[in-house]
Design a protein around this motif. Structure first.
Motif, PDB file in Angstrom:
ATOM      1  N   LEU A 179      -6.411  -3.550  -9.233  1.00  0.00           N
ATOM      2  CA  LEU A 179      -5.165  -2.782  -9.283  1.00  0.00           C
ATOM      3  C   LEU A 179      -4.308  -3.158  -8.081  1.00  0.00           C
ATOM      4  N   TYR A 180      -3.107  -3.675  -8.351  1.00  0.00           N
ATOM      5  CA  TYR A 180      -2.154  -3.945  -7.271  1.00  0.00           C
ATOM      6  C   TYR A 180      -1.056  -2.893  -7.366  1.00  0.00           C
ATOM      7  N   ALA A 181      -0.974  -2.029  -6.352  1.00  0.00           N
ATOM      8  CA  ALA A 181      -0.040  -0.902  -6.385  1.00  0.00           C
ATOM      9  C   ALA A 181       0.762  -0.841  -5.085  1.00  0.00           C
ATOM     10  N   PRO A 182       1.811  -1.655  -4.976  1.00  0.00           N
ATOM     11  CA  PRO A 182       2.631  -1.654  -3.761  1.00  0.00           C
ATOM     12  C   PRO A 182       3.617  -0.490  -3.770  1.00  0.00           C
ATOM     13  N   THR A 183       4.045  -0.069  -2.598  1.00  0.00           N
ATOM     14  CA  THR A 183       5.122   0.908  -2.534  1.00  0.00           C
ATOM     15  C   THR A 183       6.453   0.172  -2.644  1.00  0.00           C
ATOM     16  N   PHE A 184       7.556   0.915  -2.655  1.00  0.00           N
ATOM     17  CA  PHE A 184       8.869   0.289  -2.815  1.00  0.00           C
ATOM     18  C   PHE A 184       9.400  -0.256  -1.490  1.00  0.00           C
ATOM     19  N   TYR A 185       9.072   0.461  -0.366  1.00  0.00           N
ATOM     20  CA  TYR A 185       9.488  -0.012   0.952  1.00  0.00           C
ATOM     21  C   TYR A 185       8.750   0.754   2.033  1.00  0.00           C
ATOM     22  N   PRO A 186       8.251   0.068   3.057  1.00  0.00           N
ATOM     23  CA  PRO A 186       8.174  -1.400   3.197  1.00  0.00           C
ATOM     24  C   PRO A 186       7.067  -1.940   2.309  1.00  0.00           C
ATOM     25  N   SER A 187       7.381  -2.970   1.566  1.00  0.00           N
ATOM     26  CA  SER A 187       6.505  -3.431   0.492  1.00  0.00           C
ATOM     27  C   SER A 187       6.074  -4.888   0.673  1.00  0.00           C
ATOM     28  N   SER A 188       4.925  -5.205   0.083  1.00  0.00           N
ATOM     29  CA  SER A 188       4.450  -6.594   0.051  1.00  0.00           C
ATOM     30  C   SER A 188       4.832  -7.279  -1.258  1.00  0.00           C
ATOM     31  N   ASP A 253     -11.753  -1.751 -10.181  1.00  0.00           N
ATOM     32  CA  ASP A 253     -12.897  -1.968  -9.284  1.00  0.00           C
ATOM     33  C   ASP A 253     -12.446  -2.132  -7.842  1.00  0.00           C
ATOM     34  N   LEU A 254     -11.183  -2.510  -7.650  1.00  0.00           N
ATOM     35  CA  LEU A 254     -10.664  -2.772  -6.308  1.00  0.00           C
ATOM     36  C   LEU A 254      -9.159  -2.554  -6.317  1.00  0.00           C
ATOM     37  N   LEU A 255      -8.629  -2.091  -5.195  1.00  0.00           N
ATOM     38  CA  LEU A 255      -7.195  -1.874  -5.040  1.00  0.00           C
ATOM     39  C   LEU A 255      -6.626  -2.795  -3.978  1.00  0.00           C
ATOM     40  N   ILE A 256      -5.439  -3.369  -4.282  1.00  0.00           N
ATOM     41  CA  ILE A 256      -4.616  -4.048  -3.286  1.00  0.00           C
ATOM     42  C   ILE A 256      -3.338  -3.237  -3.140  1.00  0.00           C
ATOM     43  N   SER A 257      -2.981  -2.881  -1.903  1.00  0.00           N
ATOM     44  CA  SER A 257      -1.739  -2.148  -1.682  1.00  0.00           C
ATOM     45  C   SER A 257      -1.199  -2.473  -0.294  1.00  0.00           C
ATOM     46  N   ASP A 258      -0.247  -1.663   0.183  1.00  0.00           N
ATOM     47  CA  ASP A 258       0.356  -1.923   1.497  1.00  0.00           C
ATOM     48  C   ASP A 258       0.578  -0.616   2.238  1.00  0.00           C
ATOM     49  N   GLU A 259       1.819  -0.104   2.253  1.00  0.00           N
ATOM     50  CA  GLU A 259       2.106   1.147   2.959  1.00  0.00           C
ATOM     51  C   GLU A 259       2.127   2.343   2.006  1.00  0.00           C
ATOM     52  N   ILE A 274      -7.877  -3.206  -0.196  1.00  0.00           N
ATOM     53  CA  ILE A 274      -7.347  -4.253   0.674  1.00  0.00           C
ATOM     54  C   ILE A 274      -5.910  -3.891   1.007  1.00  0.00           C
ATOM     55  N   LEU A 275      -5.588  -3.945   2.298  1.00  0.00           N
ATOM     56  CA  LEU A 275      -4.255  -3.581   2.755  1.00  0.00           C
ATOM     57  C   LEU A 275      -3.457  -4.837   3.079  1.00  0.00           C
ATOM     58  N   ASN A 276      -2.412  -5.096   2.304  1.00  0.00           N
ATOM     59  CA  ASN A 276      -1.502  -6.197   2.617  1.00  0.00           C
ATOM     60  C   ASN A 276      -0.631  -5.788   3.791  1.00  0.00           C
ATOM     61  N   ARG A 277      -0.723  -6.530   4.881  1.00  0.00           N
ATOM     62  CA  ARG A 277       0.093  -6.222   6.053  1.00  0.00           C
ATOM     63  C   ARG A 277       1.288  -7.173   6.161  1.00  0.00           C
ATOM     64  N   PHE A 278       1.435  -8.077   5.179  1.00  0.00           N
ATOM     65  CA  PHE A 278       2.613  -8.936   5.144  1.00  0.00           C
ATOM     66  C   PHE A 278       3.673  -8.222   4.289  1.00  0.00           C
ATOM     67  N   LEU A 279       4.752  -7.782   4.927  1.00  0.00           N
ATOM     68  CA  LEU A 279       5.740  -6.927   4.286  1.00  0.00           C
ATOM     69  C   LEU A 279       7.135  -7.533   4.370  1.00  0.00           C
ATOM     70  N   PHE A 304      -6.550   4.955  10.662  1.00  0.00           N
ATOM     71  CA  PHE A 304      -7.205   4.945   9.351  1.00  0.00           C
ATOM     72  C   PHE A 304      -6.981   3.640   8.579  1.00  0.00           C
ATOM     73  N   ARG A 305      -6.275   2.705   9.174  1.00  0.00           N
ATOM     74  CA  ARG A 305      -5.986   1.452   8.464  1.00  0.00           C
ATOM     75  C   ARG A 305      -7.218   0.563   8.310  1.00  0.00           C
ATOM     76  N   ASN A 306      -8.284   0.874   9.024  1.00  0.00           N
ATOM     77  CA  ASN A 306      -9.480   0.030   8.924  1.00  0.00           C
ATOM     78  C   ASN A 306     -10.476   0.559   7.897  1.00  0.00           C
ATOM     79  N   LEU A 307      -9.986   1.302   6.906  1.00  0.00           N
ATOM     80  CA  LEU A 307     -10.875   1.744   5.836  1.00  0.00           C
ATOM     81  C   LEU A 307     -11.098   0.641   4.805  1.00  0.00           C
ATOM     82  N   GLY A 308     -10.436  -0.499   5.008  1.00  0.00           N
ATOM     83  CA  GLY A 308     -10.601  -1.654   4.138  1.00  0.00           C
ATOM     84  C   GLY A 308     -10.127  -2.901   4.862  1.00  0.00           C
ATOM     85  N   GLU A 309     -10.235  -4.041   4.208  1.00  0.00           N
ATOM     86  CA  GLU A 309      -9.839  -5.317   4.811  1.00  0.00           C
ATOM     87  C   GLU A 309      -8.315  -5.381   4.944  1.00  0.00           C
TER      88      GLU A 309
END
Length: 376
Positions: A179-188, A253-259, A274-279, A304-309
């Protein structure tokens, strides 16, 4: 003339408030307590009309609802339940206002003083409760740490129902689901390449953008990406009507997101994130650097950002996904710690605790009123 009575009215300003409200509404329904879901507005600029998906959902879920607040100015409403950042100015006659926030989030708005205008605020986790007490020691708002009601519906899914979801979204049950669920801003989202789905062709890929990605003009580039990704066979791009992320939580089974607050919600289900930090930042943020960006975010949430990669470059994303799917327990202990702090109990009974509290307060107030009448 008789006065209409409601134990609760859910004031729904945005479509994404509904997943947080529905478990509570269902619990009220089970107890035979009267309530109404009010869908804000009736003008041409509003997102709710007779043909909208949210209206159909209310009908299918057997939920009582109406468009706008007309007729409620003289009603007898015990609780006005809201989900936004600000206390609404509405033509509804109510006794107590209640806040059930629509997301956890890393943004500063979660701790604004505006939210203390509510009589009751349901809080998620010990961290938020401590932080509120530190910031506003003299606040009159009743804060109750009960958990996050949206997750009640995820835990309610049975295996047979999940199997039907695979078929409904056209997904392969023999593949792992991302599941890739980005926010609208700031977004990856705009930093993800056009061939992103191709690079993950061995997986089901559900892409669930934020609601604002569809309705705001400034995010037209995000919509172009989504339209392109939807052409891939292994992809389901959630559309405007797929307002509720809950079914995707059950499948993934896994989530990719950002902010987005979905990071914390999904991790609470003890699944890897997994937290995308490239925004992609707006021009003013790029010109004035991280200082402006950090003003928008709540710094206390960084712990709390270290709850995942955490991934800082797209080229490192696939290897991280593969590693977390092979070893989903890598961050298990940290997920549990973060969940305790910022989500609270995850047991499928959050809505039960909420309604218990509202009923108890109602009984106390009714008893006080009766004693006052007797003395008078």
């Amino acid at each position: 003339m008789s006065v209409t009575k409601y134990f609760a009215v859910f004031y729904t300003e945005q479509i994404y408030f509904l997943p947080q409200f529905l478990p509570v509404a269902k619990e009220l329904q089970r107890r035979g307590l009267s309530y109404l879901i009010v869908l804000k507005g009736t003008t041409s600029r509003d997102i709710f009309d007779q043909n909208s998906k949210i209206v159909k959902i209310c009908e299918l879920e057997n939920q009582p609802f109406q468009l706008g607040t007309k007729g409620l100015e003289n009603a007898n409403v015990e609780y006005l339940i809201c989900g936004g950042d600000e206390h609404p100015n509405v033509d509804i006659s109510y006794k107590k206002s209640v806040l059930i926030v629509h997301g956890i989030g890393t943004k500063l708005s979660a701790f604004t003083e505006e939210k203390n205008k509510f009589d009751i605020r349901f809080v998620e986790g010990d961290f938020r409760l401590r932080r509120l007490n530190e910031l506003y020691p003299d606040a009159k708002t009743i804060w109750e740490n009960v958990g996050f009601s949206k997750l009640d519906d995820v835990l309610a899914y049975k295996p047979g129902e999940i199997k039907k979801l695979y078929n409904h979204y056209g997904l392969d049950q023999n593949k792992k689901t991302i599941l890739y669920a980005p926010t609208f801003y700031p977004s990856s989202l705009e930093k993800m390449p056009d061939n992103f789905p191709e690079q993950f062709k061995d997986y089901n890929l559900i892409i669930k953008p934020h609601f604002f990605s569809y309705i705001r003009k400034k995010y037209k580039n995000q919509r172009r990406k989504l339209e392109h990704w939807a052409k891939y066979d292994n992809v389901y791009v959630a559309g405007f009507d797929d307002y509720n992320i809950v079914p995707f939580y059950a499948l993934a089974d896994l989530l990719i997101s950002d902010e987005s607050s979905v990071v914390f919600e999904f991790a609470a289900l003890d699944k890897p994130v997994i937290l995308n930090r490239f925004l992609k930042l707006r021009l003013t943020y790029r010109l004035f650097g991280q200082r402006k960006f950090k003003k928008r975010m709540e710094p206390a949430m960084d712990q709390f950002r270290n709850l995942g990669e955490n991934i800082w470059r797209y080229k490192d994303l696939k290897a991280a996904v593969e590693e977390e799917l092979i070893n989903p327990c890598n961050y298990k202990d940290r997920r549990a710690e973060c969940t305790h702090e910022i989500i609270g109990p995850v047991d499928g009974k959050v809505s039960v605790r909420m309604v218990d509290l509202l009923e108890n307060l109602h009984s106390i107030n009714a008893s006080k009123m009766k004693q006052h009448e007797i003395r008078a």
